[in-house]
Design an enzyme around this catalytic site. Structure first.
Site, PDB file in Angstrom:
ATOM      1  NE  ARG A 122      -4.432  -1.160   1.438  1.00  0.00           N
ATOM      2  CZ  ARG A 122      -5.371  -1.229   2.077  1.00  0.00           C
ATOM      3  NH1 ARG A 122      -5.405  -1.495   3.428  1.00  0.00           N
ATOM      4  NH2 ARG A 122      -6.823  -1.459   1.583  1.00  0.00           N
ATOM      5  CD  GLN A 127      -2.925   6.216  -3.169  1.00  0.00           C
ATOM      6  OE1 GLN A 127      -2.793   6.892  -4.036  1.00  0.00           O
ATOM      7  NE2 GLN A 127      -2.877   6.659  -1.990  1.00  0.00           N
ATOM      8  CG  ASP A 130      -5.466  -0.472  -1.976  1.00  0.00           C
ATOM      9  OD1 ASP A 130      -5.813  -1.888  -1.867  1.00  0.00           O
ATOM     10  OD2 ASP A 130      -5.155   0.296  -1.410  1.00  0.00           O
ATOM     11  CB  SER A 133      -8.459   0.575  -1.282  1.00  0.00           C
ATOM     12  OG  SER A 133      -7.631   0.757  -0.167  1.00  0.00           O
ATOM     13  CE1 TYR A 229      -4.161  -2.025   6.267  1.00  0.00           C
ATOM     14  CE2 TYR A 229      -1.869  -1.978   5.877  1.00  0.00           C
ATOM     15  CZ  TYR A 229      -3.118  -2.343   5.660  1.00  0.00           C
ATOM     16  OH  TYR A 229      -3.419  -2.567   4.124  1.00  0.00           O
TER      17      TYR A 229
HETATM   18  P1  NAD Z   1      -8.476  -2.374   8.085  1.00  0.00           P
HETATM   19  O1  NAD Z   1      -9.496  -3.008   6.814  1.00  0.00           O
HETATM   20  O2  NAD Z   1      -7.167  -3.111   8.487  1.00  0.00           O
HETATM   21  O3  NAD Z   1      -9.346  -1.774   9.330  1.00  0.00           O
HETATM   22  C1  NAD Z   1     -10.404  -1.162   9.232  1.00  0.00           C
HETATM   23  C2  NAD Z   1     -10.228  -0.229  10.408  1.00  0.00           C
HETATM   24  O4  NAD Z   1     -10.369  -0.757  11.677  1.00  0.00           O
HETATM   25  C3  NAD Z   1      -9.080   0.922  10.409  1.00  0.00           C
HETATM   26  O5  NAD Z   1      -9.093   2.135  10.408  1.00  0.00           O
HETATM   27  C4  NAD Z   1      -8.537   0.470  11.861  1.00  0.00           C
HETATM   28  O6  NAD Z   1      -7.780   1.423  12.520  1.00  0.00           O
HETATM   29  C5  NAD Z   1      -9.780  -0.058  12.679  1.00  0.00           C
HETATM   30  N1  NAD Z   1      -9.481  -0.639  13.975  1.00  0.00           N
HETATM   31  C6  NAD Z   1      -8.711  -1.575  14.020  1.00  0.00           C
HETATM   32  N2  NAD Z   1      -8.757  -2.045  15.377  1.00  0.00           N
HETATM   33  C7  NAD Z   1      -9.778  -1.484  16.235  1.00  0.00           C
HETATM   34  C8  NAD Z   1     -10.337  -1.415  17.214  1.00  0.00           C
HETATM   35  N3  NAD Z   1      -9.906  -2.274  18.236  1.00  0.00           N
HETATM   36  N4  NAD Z   1     -11.105  -0.473  17.365  1.00  0.00           N
HETATM   37  C9  NAD Z   1     -11.695   0.327  16.595  1.00  0.00           C
HETATM   38  N5  NAD Z   1     -11.335   0.259  15.143  1.00  0.00           N
HETATM   39  C10 NAD Z   1     -10.491  -0.366  14.872  1.00  0.00           C
HETATM   40  O7  NAD Z   1      -7.930  -0.880   7.456  1.00  0.00           O
HETATM   41  P2  NAD Z   1      -8.116  -0.589   5.902  1.00  0.00           P
HETATM   42  O8  NAD Z   1      -9.312   0.075   5.935  1.00  0.00           O
HETATM   43  O9  NAD Z   1      -7.634  -1.287   4.909  1.00  0.00           O
HETATM   44  O10 NAD Z   1      -7.008   0.868   5.917  1.00  0.00           O
HETATM   45  C11 NAD Z   1      -6.717   1.353   7.117  1.00  0.00           C
HETATM   46  C12 NAD Z   1      -5.537   2.531   6.941  1.00  0.00           C
HETATM   47  O11 NAD Z   1      -4.656   2.305   5.698  1.00  0.00           O
HETATM   48  C13 NAD Z   1      -6.166   3.821   6.820  1.00  0.00           C
HETATM   49  O12 NAD Z   1      -5.472   4.642   7.184  1.00  0.00           O
HETATM   50  C14 NAD Z   1      -6.060   4.257   5.476  1.00  0.00           C
HETATM   51  O13 NAD Z   1      -5.975   5.297   4.967  1.00  0.00           O
HETATM   52  C15 NAD Z   1      -4.711   3.392   4.913  1.00  0.00           C
HETATM   53  N6  NAD Z   1      -4.568   2.996   3.569  1.00  0.00           N
HETATM   54  C16 NAD Z   1      -3.519   3.365   2.640  1.00  0.00           C
HETATM   55  C17 NAD Z   1      -3.589   3.017   1.315  1.00  0.00           C
HETATM   56  C18 NAD Z   1      -2.204   3.468   0.544  1.00  0.00           C
HETATM   57  O14 NAD Z   1      -1.447   4.174   1.044  1.00  0.00           O
HETATM   58  N7  NAD Z   1      -2.258   2.908  -0.689  1.00  0.00           N
HETATM   59  C19 NAD Z   1      -4.651   2.325   0.816  1.00  0.00           C
HETATM   60  C20 NAD Z   1      -5.542   1.983   1.603  1.00  0.00           C
HETATM   61  C21 NAD Z   1      -5.451   2.197   3.042  1.00  0.00           C
END
Ligand code: NAD
Length: 391
Positions: A122, A127, A130, A133, A229
């Site tokens: 990621r 991107q 991805d 996402s 994450y």
């Molecule tokens: P994910 O599916 O792993 O998790 C979903 C959400 O659950 C996350 O926001 C996480 O903080 C939250 N979470 C985990 N444990 C928790 C708890 N105990 N209580 C409450 N919330 C909890 O995550 P995701 O949606 O795939 O992505 C998370 C991060 O990665 C975000 O910051 C996103 O912006 C970033 N991201 C970056 C890229 C990139 O740079 N290419 C791409 C996708 C996502």
């Protein structure tokens, strides 16, 4: 160079890896495309549309598997299909190498080169590839639509001559990609939205969508696990979140819960008491069901009534939006293919960090170090879900 498009065989799967509209740049490079009959039907793409886009329709699945040099897929082919792959061919898709690495043994031994869309790093450069996402975006949207369809109330506030209807109250747990799309969708439908995430950085994004971010004092512990994450929390820290969730559930009509920690079972955040505190007719959509679920009552893939509350635990919501889910996925696949197809020739350069990160195996040997570790005989993971649950 032959690229094959298979009909997905996983129960309930409606997506297809490439649509007719995806073929233009491939055909222009001189790549031959062959499609299994009916591959795109569930996603609105007929065999004729593929043919008009320059593909041929394969005689059958077995011959396509045996002759294709590149096979973009949504889900991993089963062992019988893997045994038919042309040696040296390339398979790209959601191969679940961290959940069920040994399910890929036959393909690795052919040897086929396997790239997992889940493992695409990621980083900014990747991107556009991805797919996690893309699919999380679709799932976040559809979760809210499913909930809006089930609750016996309206979402928006209505001021009518017959009186005022208050807006629905939606609580989103986990404000990552799926959670943010759930928030945006619920807001568009006029709901009042609250959200909770352990990552403080999510607060600003939540507020920018017009929702309220609920903060929990976790005693200053680190909640970021790297790469944006969440980290896995202690039971004590989890309990503070559970308390907040129980309090918030009592005034919520809908909970959409998406919390995940990569490579771990989903954190159990919603207690039975929280579900029981919700009003009759309320709906909980547990999008973490594929990783076991965020609610302690969740049975992955099973819809339940808990008192008057409906608890949904869908395993493949993107398959309920097959046209746009396929369109987004196909674009991710095309962007990935651009890394390995240069002027119609296949070049797998594992010095490229995106390819190396996403590569499960090449020339019969595991490449991604996490997968390589799991493929060592002593380290096979206890699968998070049984095959039946996965469906
Ligand atoms: P994910 O599916 O792993 O998790 C979903 C959400 O659950 C996350 O926001 C996480 O903080 C939250 N979470 C985990 N444990 C928790 C708890 N105990 N209580 C409450 N919330 C909890 O995550 P995701 O949606 O795939 O992505 C998370 C991060 O990665 C975000 O910051 C996103 O912006 C970033 N991201 C970056 C890229 C990139 O740079 N290419 C791409 C996708 C996502």
């Amino acid at each position: 160079m032959l690229l094959g498009i298979l009909k997905e065989t996983a129960p309930g799967e409606t997506r297809v890896a490439l649509l007719p509209e995806s073929l233009k740049s491939l055909v222009a490079q001189g790549i031959a495309v062959s499609v299994e009959p009916g591959a795109g039907l569930a996603a609105g793409a007929s065999d004729q549309a593929y043919a008009e886009a320059g593909a041929t329709i394969a005689a059958d699945r077995a011959s396509l598997l045996a002759t294709a040099d590149i096979l973009p897929v949504v889900n991993a082919p089963d062992a019988a299909d893997q045994a038919r792959l042309k040696p040296g061919s390339v398979v790209i898709g959601f191969l679940k190498p961290l959940d069920a690495p040994h399910a890929l043994d036959t393909a690795i031994a052919r040897p086929a080169t396997l790239f997992s869309m889940e493992l695409v790093p990621r980083i900014s450069r990747a991107q556009s590839m991805d797919a996690l996402s893309s699919m999380a975006t679709v799932a976040g949207y559809k979760a809210v639509i499913a909930a809006a369809d089930r609750i016996p109330r309206l979402f928006p506030m209505l001021m009518t001559a017959a009186g005022t209807i208050p807006p629905a109250r939606v609580f989103v747990i986990g404000a990552g990609v799926a959670g943010l799309q759930a928030i945006a969708t619920a807001r568009r439908l006029g709901a009042v939205v609250e959200a909770y995430d352990v990552r403080a950085a999510a607060g600003e994004q939540v507020r920018s969508l017009g929702a309220k971010f609920l903060d929990v004092d976790l005693g200053g512990i680190s909640t970021e696990g790297g790469g944006g994450y969440a980290a896995e929390l202690t039971e004590e820290a989890l309990d503070r979140g559970r308390d907040l969730i129980t309090r918030t559930a009592a005034h919520s009509d809908v909970i959409v819960t998406t919390a995940q920690v990569p490579g771990r079972p989903a954190p159990r955040l919603i207690r039975q008491a929280a579900v029981e505190a919700m009003r009759p007719g309320s709906v909980v959509v547990d999008l973490a069901a594929p990783a076991g679920g965020n609610c302690e009552l969740t049975k992955p893939g099973v819809e339940q009534k808990i008192g008057g509350v409906t608890l949904l635990a869908p395993l493949n919501l993107p398959a309920e939006v097959p046209v746009h889910a396929s369109q987004l996925y196909a674009r991710n696949i095309l962007n990935f293919l651009a890394l390995i197809l240069k002027k119609g020739e296949l070049t797998v350069d594992l010095a490229d960090e995106v390819l190396a990160g996403a590569c499960v195996a090449h020339n019969g040997k595991p490449v991604n170090p996490r997968v390589a570790k799991l493929l060592e005989p002593a380290n096979a993971p206890a699968n998070l879900l049984t095959d039946a649950q996965r469906r």
